[in-house]
Design an enzyme around this catalytic site. Structure first.
Site, short mmCIF file in Angstrom:
data_model
loop_
_atom_site.label_atom_id
_atom_site.label_comp_id
_atom_site.label_asym_id
_atom_site.label_seq_id
_atom_site.Cartn_x
_atom_site.Cartn_y
_atom_site.Cartn_z
N ASP A 1 0.89 -1.16 0.00
CA ASP A 1 0.00 0.00 0.00
C ASP A 1 0.93 1.21 0.00
OD1 ASP A 1 -2.12 1.76 0.23
OD2 ASP A 1 -2.36 1.48 2.38
N GLU B 1 -0.89 -1.21 -5.26
CA GLU B 1 -2.08 -0.41 -5.53
C GLU B 1 -1.82 0.52 -6.70
OE1 GLU B 1 -3.28 3.15 -2.97
OE2 GLU B 1 -4.65 1.58 -2.29
N ASP C 1 -2.88 0.53 6.98
CA ASP C 1 -1.96 0.46 5.84
C ASP C 1 -1.47 -0.98 5.65
OD1 ASP C 1 -2.00 3.24 5.14
OD2 ASP C 1 -0.68 3.64 6.84
#
Length: 168
Positions: free
Chosen positions: A7, A67, A139
């Site tokens: 992330d 991501e 996260d």
């Protein structure tokens, strides 16, 4: 197979490492790399690269699931995120890991069944899926979700590769 989920961020980088054997996923490690927002971005990018090298060296993942970039309300934040992602992709490829990118909404839908799921819902599903007791960082849970989603996509990827080969 080892999958490193990321992330990305220029101040907080969530990571989640899972192993996949016989279709079973197991969490190996997860956490957050933190970078001082007061230092210049160029120095933070160097620290991101160093942190990624350490993760890649320690776990030797075959795949990195990352991501995709998204445009929020703040263009400056999107540019910083883009720089961080570039460093992450570069370090991953240097370590001979394949890089796969997924949109957050796609991952949320694949993990929870709802593309608009709240981060807390994703964390709950990941905790149950991987049988993790405590998972404090959102996260880190987002990074584990990236890794788990990619693990679920491996069959789809394998079929696509077979179809591409047979079309040649």
């Amino acid at each position: 197979m080892i999958i490193l989920g990321i992330d990305p961020g220029s101040r907080f980088l969530g990571y989640g490492v899972i192993s996949v054997q016989a279709g079973q996923m197991k969490a190996l490690d997860y956490g957050v790399l933190k970078f001082d927002g007061e230092i210049p971005l160029s120095e933070r990018l160097q620290s991101i690269g160093q942190g990624m090298r350490e993760l890649l060296t320690q776990f030797k993942p075959t795949h990195v699931s990352l991501e995709k970039i998204f445009l929020g309300k703040n263009a400056d934040s999107a540019f910083k995120l883009g720089h961080a992602r570039g460093v992450i992709i570069y370090e991953s490829l240097l370590a001979k890991a394949e890089v796969f990118e997924y949109a957050t909404r796609v991952v949320k839908k694949g993990i929870t069944g709802n593309g608009g799921a709240e981060k807390e819902h994703v964390r709950l599903v990941i905790r149950n899926m991987l049988e993790i007791g405590a998972l404090k960082s959102l996260d880190a849970s987002d990074a584990l979700a990236m890794a788990c989603f990619h693990a679920s996509q491996l069959r789809v990827i394998a079929v696509k590769k077979q179809l591409d080969r047979s079309a040649m």
